[in-house]
Design an enzyme around this catalytic site. Structure first.
Site, PDB file in Angstrom:
ATOM      1  N   HIS A 149       1.692   4.449  -2.864  1.00  0.00           N
ATOM      2  CA  HIS A 149       1.782   5.903  -2.646  1.00  0.00           C
ATOM      3  C   HIS A 149       3.166   6.407  -3.075  1.00  0.00           C
ATOM      4  O   HIS A 149       3.294   7.432  -3.733  1.00  0.00           O
ATOM      5  CB  HIS A 149       1.580   6.234  -1.166  1.00  0.00           C
ATOM      6  CG  HIS A 149       0.147   6.189  -0.706  1.00  0.00           C
ATOM      7  ND1 HIS A 149      -0.849   6.932  -1.289  1.00  0.00           N
ATOM      8  CD2 HIS A 149      -0.461   5.498   0.299  1.00  0.00           C
ATOM      9  CE1 HIS A 149      -2.002   6.710  -0.663  1.00  0.00           C
ATOM     10  NE2 HIS A 149      -1.802   5.841   0.302  1.00  0.00           N
ATOM     11  N   HIS A 192       0.838  -1.204   0.000  1.00  0.00           N
ATOM     12  CA  HIS A 192       0.000   0.000   0.000  1.00  0.00           C
ATOM     13  C   HIS A 192       0.876   1.259   0.000  1.00  0.00           C
ATOM     14  O   HIS A 192       0.736   2.132  -0.861  1.00  0.00           O
ATOM     15  CB  HIS A 192      -0.923  -0.022   1.226  1.00  0.00           C
ATOM     16  CG  HIS A 192      -1.856   1.143   1.303  1.00  0.00           C
ATOM     17  ND1 HIS A 192      -3.152   1.085   0.857  1.00  0.00           N
ATOM     18  CD2 HIS A 192      -1.689   2.412   1.755  1.00  0.00           C
ATOM     19  CE1 HIS A 192      -3.735   2.263   1.033  1.00  0.00           C
ATOM     20  NE2 HIS A 192      -2.866   3.095   1.582  1.00  0.00           N
ATOM     21  N   GLU A 193       1.790   1.330   0.942  1.00  0.00           N
ATOM     22  CA  GLU A 193       2.657   2.518   1.029  1.00  0.00           C
ATOM     23  C   GLU A 193       3.571   2.609  -0.196  1.00  0.00           C
ATOM     24  O   GLU A 193       3.925   3.702  -0.641  1.00  0.00           O
ATOM     25  CB  GLU A 193       3.481   2.516   2.320  1.00  0.00           C
ATOM     26  CG  GLU A 193       2.658   2.511   3.624  1.00  0.00           C
ATOM     27  CD  GLU A 193       1.613   3.619   3.719  1.00  0.00           C
ATOM     28  OE1 GLU A 193       1.785   4.676   3.087  1.00  0.00           O
ATOM     29  OE2 GLU A 193       0.600   3.416   4.421  1.00  0.00           O
ATOM     30  N   GLU A 236      -4.731   7.691  -3.319  1.00  0.00           N
ATOM     31  CA  GLU A 236      -5.172   6.416  -2.756  1.00  0.00           C
ATOM     32  C   GLU A 236      -5.399   5.375  -3.861  1.00  0.00           C
ATOM     33  O   GLU A 236      -5.259   4.169  -3.626  1.00  0.00           O
ATOM     34  CB  GLU A 236      -6.439   6.648  -1.923  1.00  0.00           C
ATOM     35  CG  GLU A 236      -6.856   5.495  -1.025  1.00  0.00           C
ATOM     36  CD  GLU A 236      -5.908   5.226   0.143  1.00  0.00           C
ATOM     37  OE1 GLU A 236      -4.935   5.967   0.341  1.00  0.00           O
ATOM     38  OE2 GLU A 236      -6.146   4.226   0.854  1.00  0.00           O
TER      39      GLU A 236
HETATM   40 ZN    ZN Z   1      -3.287   5.162   1.678  1.00  0.00          ZN
END
Ligand code: ZN
Length: 504
Positions: free
Chosen positions: A272, A268-269, A298
């Site tokens: 980003h 997830h990170e 996101e």
């Molecule tokens: Zn996020």
């Protein structure tokens, strides 16, 4: 008299310097959340506050307003997608937001949010909504005042939403979210009544932290995270921050008895971070070099976490690596079991622990409730009851207490009203972009199974990252996918997965 060109040059020079100053603040925040010793708290607070005061003073200086006005009246901004037009348009927006609020309101918002967050913490601990209710009322009053200062007469929720999702409106979101809600509630209901349950026990065996970290780094590097321009560290609350060109930092935490937390958290990170690493560094400090919106940010994290990281093809490539890293935990685990385990879909009480399908129902509920709270249609004291009614309606669950109900999230206590929709926007945009990438690039699954992620990253770079803020989220969706935001791709993705794992 100076020319529009020289005004524009002065403006961008000043904006870039402000961005450098502000990025020094980001270094302090990074340090704060990773390694600062407890006794340094007070000195750190003075450092952070001095930088914040300096950047605020420079950004709200009347000079900025004069430069903006001079360029706005010129031919430099005639093409709305030119670099100058993008920079001027978004700087105007932030400048107005920063200068229209009276300092007394800014001060009261900051003070009340901080006290209210504190009150929320203990209210949550004791599951005592009554003690938090007066704070929530106060926050809502201040947010109404804030919205009225920024855009008098405009729909207040839209003004607050616009801060996180420029150009988005609650009217548009209602249409999209309502079209998502019905089919999603139905799908989750079918999954629940299927009686099938993912073998999640597999992920709760012993997973040594060092081996987890090694695999997480390998996965981040495989999908394209540049470790020469980024860092993966540990922190209690995982996050990602960009300190400037060539320096993107992310963190994760390792739970030795749950594999999913760190691995998917890191993916997830990483999503980003890939966005931050892909922004055009020559435009650093200017809107042209910044991310579009929180929803689009996101969408990048969710794409790598869910659409890539929870696909069968991804695990065709990575399960053999996980077997080497965790020979005991993965002994006798089949690819089918593993794939099912990482795609556990089940209604639950807590948003942050929810799976990729039910997560959106948590968000839709908050979107509906925060609009009703802000307009006054829902009195603050009725929030717990209304929360529980909707939980039952959407997820078939009733929280046993408010700590696991309306007190679970920090957002509202800190003044974050209008923020929640960006989470589901992320899922929607991710699915819609991914569907298009599949059309443009061909068999993505065959690529993932071989560990080839560069084509997808290249597609994201070209279609999304390099444009900075040139297009709004809605324009980007139209440009890249030929369609406005729609619930179709996300629903189709979730339905395919449910059919395969639960309903076949
Ligand atoms: Zn996020």
């Amino acid at each position: 008299m100076s020319s529009p060109e020289s005004n524009y040059a002065e403006l961008t020079k000043e904006l870039r310097e402000i961005a450098v100053l502000s990025s020094i603040g980001s270094v302090l925040h990074w340090d704060e959340r990773t390694v600062r010793p407890p006794a340094g708290a007070e000195h750190r607070a003075s450092q952070v506050s001095l930088i914040a005061t300096m950047t605020h003073a420079r950004f709200t200086s009347p000079r900025i307003g004069e430069w903006l006005a001079a360029v706005e009246a010129s031919d430099l901004v005639r093409d709305p997608h030119s670099d100058a037009a993008v920079n001027v348009r978004y700087t105007r927006r932030s400048y107005d937001r920063a200068t229209k609020l009276p300092p007394s309101l800014v001060e009261e918002l900051a003070r009340t949010s901080s006290l209210s967050e504190h009150a929320w913490e203990s209210a949550k601990k004791n599951s005592d909504f009554k003690s938090f209710a007066p704070w929530l009322s106060k926050i809502l009053d201040l947010k109404r005042a804030e919205a009225d200062c920024i855009a008098p007469g405009k729909n207040r929720y839209d003004t607050l939403l616009d801060e996180y999702e420029p150009g988005e409106t609650s009217a548009n979101l209602r249409v999209v979210f309502e079209a998502l809600r019905g089919p999603l509630v139905e799908l989750v209901g079918k999954i629940t009544s299927s009686g099938r349950k993912a073998p999640t026990e597999i992920l709760e065996r012993n997973y040594p932290a060092d081996a987890q970290e090694k695999l997480a780094r390998e996965a981040a590097a495989a999908v394209g995270f540049d470790f020469n321009a980024g860092v993966l560290a540990r922190s209690v609350h995982p996050f990602c921050t960009s300190l400037g060109p060539g320096d993107t930092r992310m963190t994760t935490r390792y739970d030795e008895h749950y594999f999913g937390d760190a691995f998917f958290g890191t993916l997830h990170e990483t999503g980003h971070s890939l966005y931050d690493q892909g922004l055009p560094s020559e435009h650093f400090g200017l809107p042209r070099g910044e991310y579009v919106s929180l929803g689009i940010h996101e969408s990048q994290s969710r794409m790598w976490e869910n659409l890539v990281g929870r696909s069968r093809s991804f695990w065709k490539h990575f399960l053999p690596k996980a077997r080497i890293a965790f020979p005991n935990a993965t002994a006798n685990v089949t690819e089918d079991d593993w794939y099912f385990a990482v795609n556990d879909i089940r209604p639950s009480l807590i948003r942050t622990e929810a799976d990729e399908a039910t997560y959106n129902l948590h968000v839709l509920m908050r979107f509906e409730l925060e609009q009703a709270l802000l307009s006054g249609d829902l009195p603050v004291n009725d929030l717990p009851a209304e929360w529980n009614t909707r939980m039952q309606k959407y997820l078939g669950l009733t929280p046993p207490d408010d700590a696991r109900g309306c007190l679970q999230d920090v957002h509202w206590s800190g003044g974050g009203v209008g923020y929640f929709p960006t989470y589901t926007l992320g899922n929607l945009y991710a699915a819609q972009f991914f569907e298009q990438a599949r059309k443009d690039l061909g068999d993505l699954d065959a690529m993932f199974a071989k560990g080839e992620f560069a084509p997808l990253l290249g597609w994201l770079r070209k279609n999304i990252h390099t444009h900075g803020k040139t297009y709004t989220a809605g324009e980007l969706s139209q440009r890249v996918t030929g369609k406005p935001l729609s619930p179709g791709p996300l629903l189709a993705h979730l339905k395919r997965k449910a059919d395969e794992l639960y309903l076949k």
